[in-house]
Design an enzyme around this catalytic site. Structure first.
Site, short mmCIF file in Angstrom:
data_model
loop_
_atom_site.label_atom_id
_atom_site.label_comp_id
_atom_site.label_asym_id
_atom_site.label_seq_id
_atom_site.Cartn_x
_atom_site.Cartn_y
_atom_site.Cartn_z
N GLY A 122 -20.11 8.57 74.13
CA GLY A 122 -20.64 9.83 74.62
C GLY A 122 -19.59 10.93 74.72
O GLY A 122 -18.51 10.85 74.14
N CYS A 123 -19.92 11.94 75.52
CA CYS A 123 -19.17 13.20 75.50
C CYS A 123 -17.75 13.12 76.07
O CYS A 123 -16.95 14.01 75.82
CB CYS A 123 -19.95 14.27 76.25
SG CYS A 123 -21.46 14.78 75.40
N PHE A 124 -17.43 12.09 76.84
CA PHE A 124 -16.07 12.00 77.38
C PHE A 124 -15.08 11.42 76.39
O PHE A 124 -13.86 11.44 76.60
CB PHE A 124 -16.04 11.16 78.67
CG PHE A 124 -16.42 9.70 78.48
CD1 PHE A 124 -15.50 8.78 78.00
CD2 PHE A 124 -17.69 9.26 78.80
CE1 PHE A 124 -15.84 7.44 77.82
CE2 PHE A 124 -18.05 7.93 78.63
CZ PHE A 124 -17.12 7.02 78.15
N ALA A 125 -15.58 10.90 75.26
CA ALA A 125 -14.77 10.01 74.42
C ALA A 125 -13.65 10.70 73.65
O ALA A 125 -12.74 10.02 73.18
CB ALA A 125 -15.68 9.25 73.46
N PHE A 179 -15.94 14.83 79.85
CA PHE A 179 -16.98 14.42 80.80
C PHE A 179 -18.11 13.76 80.02
O PHE A 179 -18.48 14.24 78.95
CB PHE A 179 -17.56 15.63 81.53
CG PHE A 179 -16.55 16.61 82.04
CD1 PHE A 179 -15.69 16.27 83.07
CD2 PHE A 179 -16.46 17.89 81.50
CE1 PHE A 179 -14.76 17.17 83.55
CE2 PHE A 179 -15.52 18.81 81.97
CZ PHE A 179 -14.67 18.44 83.00
#
Length: 391
Positions: free
Chosen positions: A163-166, A373
């Site tokens: 997801g977006c934190f990666a 995040f």
């Protein structure tokens, strides 16, 4: 007789992990955010749902996104009508697309990074590949190794469904690999295509509609290594420290689930509030060793989950408007590209620093922070050190 300690010392680099090159790529198909609601409701045969369309128009208008890039064209969607419904079985069609296109888009970004780096691709020792778009075996890391013609012995790590934190995770892993393997050169790639998440609108799941208004496609690649070769490799940023944490009371705040209908996206809590409430704790932990407490003294790279997150973080920390300028610009020009976003922002910061005549790659400042995040709610915090800017 050589001791284990001597072997371990010989295996480790002396200096910090350093970003040596950045490359980015997008699909050629560009969509205008102002007209996207008309297109979206037409292609999903939902034009009769006028009230829902008005809500979606407001979402797009408030997104502060001007345009996005998408692999999915009108022709592709017409050939795959199940993807245009809200909950129609369509995973096979989606998978068939992304297992081919994700490595291809990653190759485009990686090729640019390798070109900027200026070294032979045979010198790449490690490959980290990250995508939230689809799953396959052997994975996108294997496919990219073949597409680029990397050595068969390159050490690969495949990250799916983060997801977006990666983007922050990728930097953290690349840092550990570079610093713990003397002479290592790590190619790290984030490649994202929304073909797994695109679906028609639903009156009962407006959080899904938020995703349709925000997400775009893109890829970014970096080369990371310690102890850059003088006069051969050009450092961009040093990776000083990296941390990951799960925010308190955030269970279920952001969820994604892979089903027959594709990857469904759910926003279940006040994500901007949770992030802004906890971000200063992450900053304090990261910068206490450096004795830094003035957040405006840093250059900023923050994952642009959406404008509300950026607004609340800015207000909570008392950041000057220019601190999140690069982040907001990438959101405006590309939308939310999940894991790839922070790397595109990093590229934007270093390019603008040179163009504006700043002394360092970090907008003239010495220290910076990169935040990711995403689902969990998970936060990645990376402390960056800029280097002298060179044209």
């Amino acid at each position: 007789m050589v001791t284990v300690d001597e072997v371990r010392k010989a295996q480790r680099a002396e200096g910090p992990a350093t970003i040596l090159a950045i490359g980015t790529a997008t699909p050629p198909n560009c969509v205008d955010q102002s007209t996207y609601p008309d297109y979206y409701f037409r292609i999903t045969k939902s034009e009769h749902r006028t009230e829902l369309k008005e809500k979606f128009q407001r979402m797009c208008d408030k997104s502060r996104i001007k345009k996005r890039y998408m692999y999915l064209t009108e022709e592709i969607l017409k050939e795959n009508p199940s993807m245009c419904e809200y909950m129609a079985p369509s995973l096979d069609a989606r998978q068939d697309m992304v297992v081919v296109e994700i490595p291809k888009l990653g190759k485009e970004a990686a090729t640019k990074a390798i070109k900027e780096w200026g070294q032979l691709k045979s010198k790449i020792t490690h490959l980290v590949f990250c995508t939230t778009s689809g799953v396959d075996m052997p994975g996108a890391d294997y496919q990219l190794t073949k597409l680029l013609g990397l050595r068969p012995s390159v050490k690969r790590l495949m990250m799916y469904q983060q997801g977006c934190f990666a983007g922050g995770t990728v930097l953290r892993l690349a840092k550990d690999l570079a610093e713990n393997n003397k002479g290592a050169r790590v190619l790290a790639v984030c490649s994202e295509i929304t073909a797994v998440t695109f679906r028609g609108p639903s009156d009962t799941h407006l959080d899904s509609l938020v995703g349709q208004a925000l997400f775009g496609d893109g890829a970014a690649a970096i080369i990371v290594g310690s102890d850059p070769l003088p006069d051969i490799e050009r450092p961009l940023f040093e990776l000083v420290s990296a941390a990951q944490t799960i925010l308190p009371d955030s269970d279920g705040a952001i969820d994604g689930h892979l089903h027959e209908v594709g990857l469904t996206f759910h926003l279940l809590k006040d994500v901007p509030g949770l992030i802004s409430k906890n971000i200063e704790k992450s900053l304090n932990e990261a910068f206490k060793p450096l004795d830094i407490t003035d957040w405006n003294s840093l250059f900023w790279i923050a994952h642009p989950g959406g404008p509300a997150i950026l607004d609340q973080v800015e207000a909570k920390l008392g950041l000057k408007p220019e601190k999140l300028e690069a982040t907001r610009n990438i959101l405006s020009e590309y939308g939310n590209m999940s894991s790839a976003c922070v790397l595109l922002i990093l590229d934007e910061v270093r390019r603008k620093s040179v163009a504006n005549g700043h002394k360092t790659t970090g907008e003239g400042l010495e220290w910076g922070v990169l935040f990711g995040f995403g689902p969990g709610l998970t936060v990645e915090t990376v402390v960056l050190h800029s280097v002298a800017a060179s044209t």
